[in-house]
Enzyme design. Structure first.
Site, PDB file in Angstrom:
ATOM      1  N   GLU A 170       0.847  -1.196   0.000  1.00  0.00           N
ATOM      2  CA  GLU A 170       0.000   0.000   0.000  1.00  0.00           C
ATOM      3  C   GLU A 170       0.885   1.249   0.000  1.00  0.00           C
ATOM      4  OE1 GLU A 170      -2.336  -0.590   3.543  1.00  0.00           O
ATOM      5  OE2 GLU A 170      -2.920  -2.586   2.844  1.00  0.00           O
ATOM      6  N   GLU A 190      -4.457  -6.754   2.941  1.00  0.00           N
ATOM      7  CA  GLU A 190      -3.218  -7.411   3.374  1.00  0.00           C
ATOM      8  C   GLU A 190      -3.166  -8.885   2.966  1.00  0.00           C
ATOM      9  OE1 GLU A 190      -4.942  -5.288   5.227  1.00  0.00           O
ATOM     10  OE2 GLU A 190      -3.521  -3.644   5.485  1.00  0.00           O
ATOM     11  N   GLN A 199       1.919  -1.883   5.839  1.00  0.00           N
ATOM     12  CA  GLN A 199       2.183  -0.505   6.282  1.00  0.00           C
ATOM     13  C   GLN A 199       2.518  -0.398   7.777  1.00  0.00           C
ATOM     14  OE1 GLN A 199      -0.763   2.852   5.362  1.00  0.00           O
ATOM     15  NE2 GLN A 199       0.627   2.763   3.617  1.00  0.00           N
ATOM     16  N   PHE A 200       1.815  -1.157   8.605  1.00  0.00           N
ATOM     17  CA  PHE A 200       2.115  -1.225  10.037  1.00  0.00           C
ATOM     18  C   PHE A 200       1.976  -2.685  10.472  1.00  0.00           C
ATOM     19  CE2 PHE A 200       1.077   3.213   9.576  1.00  0.00           C
ATOM     20  CZ  PHE A 200       1.902   3.859  10.488  1.00  0.00           C
ATOM     21  N   ALA A 201       2.853  -3.108  11.365  1.00  0.00           N
ATOM     22  CA  ALA A 201       2.775  -4.495  11.856  1.00  0.00           C
ATOM     23  C   ALA A 201       1.407  -4.757  12.482  1.00  0.00           C
ATOM     24  CB  ALA A 201       3.880  -4.762  12.872  1.00  0.00           C
ATOM     25  N   ASP A 202       0.795  -3.717  13.006  1.00  0.00           N
ATOM     26  CA  ASP A 202      -0.539  -3.834  13.601  1.00  0.00           C
ATOM     27  C   ASP A 202      -1.580  -4.280  12.570  1.00  0.00           C
ATOM     28  OD1 ASP A 202       0.013  -1.780  16.214  1.00  0.00           O
ATOM     29  OD2 ASP A 202       1.132  -1.382  14.377  1.00  0.00           O
ATOM     30  N   TYR A 203      -1.282  -4.082  11.293  1.00  0.00           N
ATOM     31  CA  TYR A 203      -2.246  -4.409  10.228  1.00  0.00           C
ATOM     32  C   TYR A 203      -1.857  -5.660   9.454  1.00  0.00           C
ATOM     33  CZ  TYR A 203      -3.484   0.371  11.342  1.00  0.00           C
ATOM     34  OH  TYR A 203      -3.831   1.507  12.015  1.00  0.00           O
ATOM     35  N   PRO A 208      -4.753  -9.366   9.103  1.00  0.00           N
ATOM     36  CA  PRO A 208      -5.611  -9.897   8.023  1.00  0.00           C
ATOM     37  C   PRO A 208      -4.854 -10.874   7.110  1.00  0.00           C
ATOM     38  CG  PRO A 208      -5.918  -7.536   8.231  1.00  0.00           C
ATOM     39  CD  PRO A 208      -4.756  -7.903   9.107  1.00  0.00           C
ATOM     40  N   HIS A 238      -0.727   1.398  16.050  1.00  0.00           N
ATOM     41  CA  HIS A 238       0.474   1.850  15.340  1.00  0.00           C
ATOM     42  C   HIS A 238       1.713   1.633  16.201  1.00  0.00           C
ATOM     43  CE1 HIS A 238      -2.818   4.057  13.419  1.00  0.00           C
ATOM     44  NE2 HIS A 238      -2.102   4.035  12.326  1.00  0.00           N
TER      45      HIS A 238
END
Lengths: 345, 419
Positions: free
Chosen positions: A36, A67, A89-93, A96, A136
């Protein structure tokens, strides 16, 4: 380091990561980069800046916000024979994509008995200390180290970031490459009330130009010492150095760099020397990677231990916003643990 | 009956409450396929290869069919498949069914713990495989074994996998039927549904990135379209115009649940894939001629650089979901006989007989030969051992291929396990 180059350039971690992509793409036409905002814009953290312009839209491109689709298509590309370097984009995402990562990327070689492989790198910014709040700031390394078939890497400085990323791209196995975003622009020791130093005056901000690798599975001793072994990675490497200075404890600080494969020799050698061990990570405590490190030290160094092993970690809560510095394991907490462990009888 | 129930409806007659889909018929009821749009053989012709996705709207709710009920091929695509190809397809379909029959029996005899037949769906795997070229890659589910018979696999190798024995090509690591045959263009099957869908799209994207003309062929069942990966794969295929065939096998059932739980009664899978901007066809999955014509067209279109083509194959799951399933507990017993698109093998047989390609006697001989072939293959596979008889793949293989090289901790564990 597999190739010695005299020319070095001052880089922050973002530039080093960008440079690693550039070197890998230049050397191998099969390396493709996507995610992304990773294409035209060059990534929200600029880690892929300029790559699309240099290598074209077929080698570096933007993706839908999906993701599982990003990782799933990357796995298919790897099965074809490409070497995808994917950005989440972020490890938090990354969750999925957890099905594709843990049940597919990690298993394709095993379940096909080697007929198909998955040489993929999934890069993702990790860690807190940036007022990122719940989504984040997380450090999800343990949900990957628990999966057979994955490798997990986390650099703590520009020099390592470049060498480890090139090694990860060349590695025949799937690699989760966690980038502590707090370290992108400078070494952060946890003193949030002081000005950021930047990488330009740091020894590890000097990055060789061109190609070099740092083998996965080799830890680095960032400070030699005799009183206690500190096992850390990512942000915490710098925090532990500050804590050492604050406490005056003669700590040996080891930057693990790779969690899978793990440099067991480095751990064993150090703990057998010091007889004491403190494990530090940002991730939540329960079932965190520190638990695994603790178990390994106990299994391998039991008769050399002079004190209980101590973990300093994030609390077992979601990552809060306002309470950032009560949550983030800073130098004071680590220093306290160091003193406690060396003073233990 | 409108195909679903609402809680509380019976008492109050009100339309409030949760809509819970119901199949058209349950055990003891008469089968009802009146809601299935069946089209008309020969009515539809496929658009030019470079037609816009919007030109495919007519195929979203109608049904592309070639074989008529009288066994004759009809319409503009009647001649797309040569006599020799029809023979090859019939042979592969007959062999697929003979294999299934044999392995179902082997499971009942306790030779393997598990098996899944593709009874009634043979035309799809076989037709797709015959429309593909060497170098293309199929991303199958566990119900496209027809691909392997069309691609001339030795059935003994499949049986060795099912028996997890000493010659199992996957060395005992995988559950029976989760094959992997790279050389036959057959991607490693996963137990996790839907994951292969975006992977196939990525494989096609890789082919496009390298300027190659190879295509990927993705398969998914109606039930698994509810998985997130279906949606993401459709989107990526459309966005990047990936050279991939996206095949939804709508066999009406996902274990015990009607395809209405995947939204099949709200819109066709073809129309839904069309909504992503994909050219999408709805095809009679029990009509080998239609399957091959549609796949050939789609493959040529993808190879020419016009991007992905989506196909919904309409069919019926003739057998139980698996050897661990009993469909008499949830669906009408007579459904298979009542299925309006019939049996794919019987329909193709009638066609080749009507065309004079093969006689009924010759087909009977082919069926006998297939039975013999599978019996002999089974004997050979059994000689290689049965895992349930303690003759499984070697234990030390368990540690191989987790990584390219065995890491230190696995070396330790391998020793600890006694290898």
């Amino acid at each position: 380091m597999s190739e010695t180059l005299s020319n070095t350039r001052k880089m922050n971690m973002i530039e080093a990561i960008r440079d690693a992509h550039d070197v890998a793409m230049e050397r191998d036409d099969d390396v493709v980069v996507f995610g992304e905002d990773a294409g035209f814009f060059g990534g929200v953290f600029r880690c892929t800046a300029g790559l699309q312009e240099k290598y074209g839209t077929s080698r570096c491109f933007d993706s839908p916000i999906a993701e599982s689709g990003i990782v799933g298509t990357g796995i298919g590309m790897a099965a074809y024979g490409l070497k995808p370097v994917i950005e989440i984009q972020f490890a938090d995402y990354i969750t999925p994509a957890y099905d594709q990562i843990s049940q597919e990327a990690a298993r394709i070689r095993y379940r096909s008995n080697g007929q198909f492989t998955c040489p993929i790198v999934i890069r993702t910014p990790t860690g807190g200390g940036i007022y990122g709040g719940q989504t984040h700031s997380q450090s999800p390394e343990a949900i990957f180290t628990h999966v057979s078939g994955l490798k997990v890497v986390i650099p703590s400085n520009p020099y390592d970031a470049k060498g480890l990323l090139i090694a990860a791209i060349e590695d025949p196995d799937p690699v989760i490459f966690l980038e502590p975003k707090r370290l992108y622009n400078g070494p952060f020791e946890g003193y949030h009330d002081r000005a950021l130093k930047g990488w330009k005056d740091h020894e590890d901000g000097k990055v060789p130009e061109g190609y070099y690798t740092i083998p996965l599975g080799e830890a680095k001793t960032v400070r030699g010492g005799n009183a206690v072994t500190v096992l850390a990675y990512g942000n915490m490497v710098h925090v532990c150095q500050a804590a050492q200075a604050e406490s005056g404890v003669d700590a040996e600080i080891i930057d693990m760099r790779s969690l899978i494969p793990l440099d067991l020799d480095a751990i064993e050698r150090s703990v057998k020397k010091t007889g004491r061990c403190v494990i530090v990570h940002e991730a939540t405590k329960t079932s965190g990677f520190g638990g695994e490190l603790m178990a390994l030290v106990q299994e391998r160094c039991f008769y050399h231990l002079e004190a209980p092993i101590v973990r300093v970690t994030g609390w077992d809560t979601p990552y809060p916003h306002a309470q950032e510095w009560d949550y983030f394991p800073g130098p004071a907490r680590v220093a306290k643990a160091l003193k406690k462990v060396v003073e233990a009888v | 009956m409108d195909g679903f129930q609402r809680s509380g409806e019976a008492e109050s007659g009100a339309r409030r409450g949760l809509r819970v889909p119901q199949p058209p018929a349950r055990p003891g009821e008469a089968p009802d396929f009146s809601n299935v749009a069946l089209g008309e053989p020969g009515k539809l012709g496929l658009p030019p290869l470079d037609a816009e996705a919007s030109a495919f709207g007519v195929f979203h709710h109608d049904l592309f069919r070639v074989l008529g009920e009288d066994g004759a091929a009809k319409g503009p695509h009647a001649g797309d498949v040569s006599d020799q190809e029809l023979k090859s397809a019939l042979l592969a379909m007959i062999r697929t069914r003979a294999f299934d029959t044999r392995m179902l029996r082997a499971q009942r005899q306790g030779k393997t713990s598990f098996y899944m037949t593709c009874t009634g769906e043979e035309a799809i795997g076989v037709g797709c495989a015959l429309a593909a070229q060497d170098g293309d890659m199929h991303f199958p589910t566990y119900r496209q074994q027809g691909i392997l018979f069309a691609n001339s696999i030795d059935p003994e190798a499949m049986m060795n996998q099912i028996y997890s024995n000493k010659k199992d090509p996957l060395e005992g690591k995988q559950l029976p039927v989760l094959y992997s045959f790279r050389e036959q263009g057959f991607f490693t099957i996963s137990g996790n549904l839907g994951t292969q869908w975006p992977q196939a799209v990525g494989w096609g994207m890789a082919s496009a990135i390298k300027g190659d003309d190879k295509i990927a062929i993705a398969y998914i069942g109606d039930g698994a379209t509810a998985e997130g990966d279906w949606h993401q794969g459709n989107l990526f295929a459309a966005v990047y115009k990936a050279p991939v065939l996206l095949c939804v096998i709508n066999n009406q059932w996902a274990i015990s649940t009607t395809n209405a739980f995947a939204g099949a009664d709200l819109n066709t899978f073809a129309a839904r894939m069309g909504s992503y901007g994909l050219p999408a066809l709805r095809v009679d999955g029990n009509d080998l001629l239609a399957v091959m014509a549609a796949c050939r067209y789609a493959a040529a279109r993808a190879r020419a650089g016009h991007g992905a083509v989506a196909i919904e194959f309409l069919t019926y799951r003739g057998g139980a979901h698996s050897t661990s399933d009993d469909p008499t507990k949830y669906r009408a017993k007579e459904e298979l006989e009542a299925w309006p698109l019939g049996d794919p093998i019987d329909r193709l047989k009638a066609h080749v007989i009507a065309k004079g390609i093969l006689s009924a006697d010759e087909i009977e001989a082919i069926e006998k030969d297939a039975e013999t072939e599978m019996r002999e293959a089974e004997n050979r596979a059994e000689e290689n051992g049965l895992v349930h008889a303690g003759q499984g793949a070697p234990g030390e293989a368990m540690f191989d291929d987790v990584y390219a090289e065995l890491p230190g901790r696995l070396i330790e564990q391998k020793k600890e396990a006694g290898f």
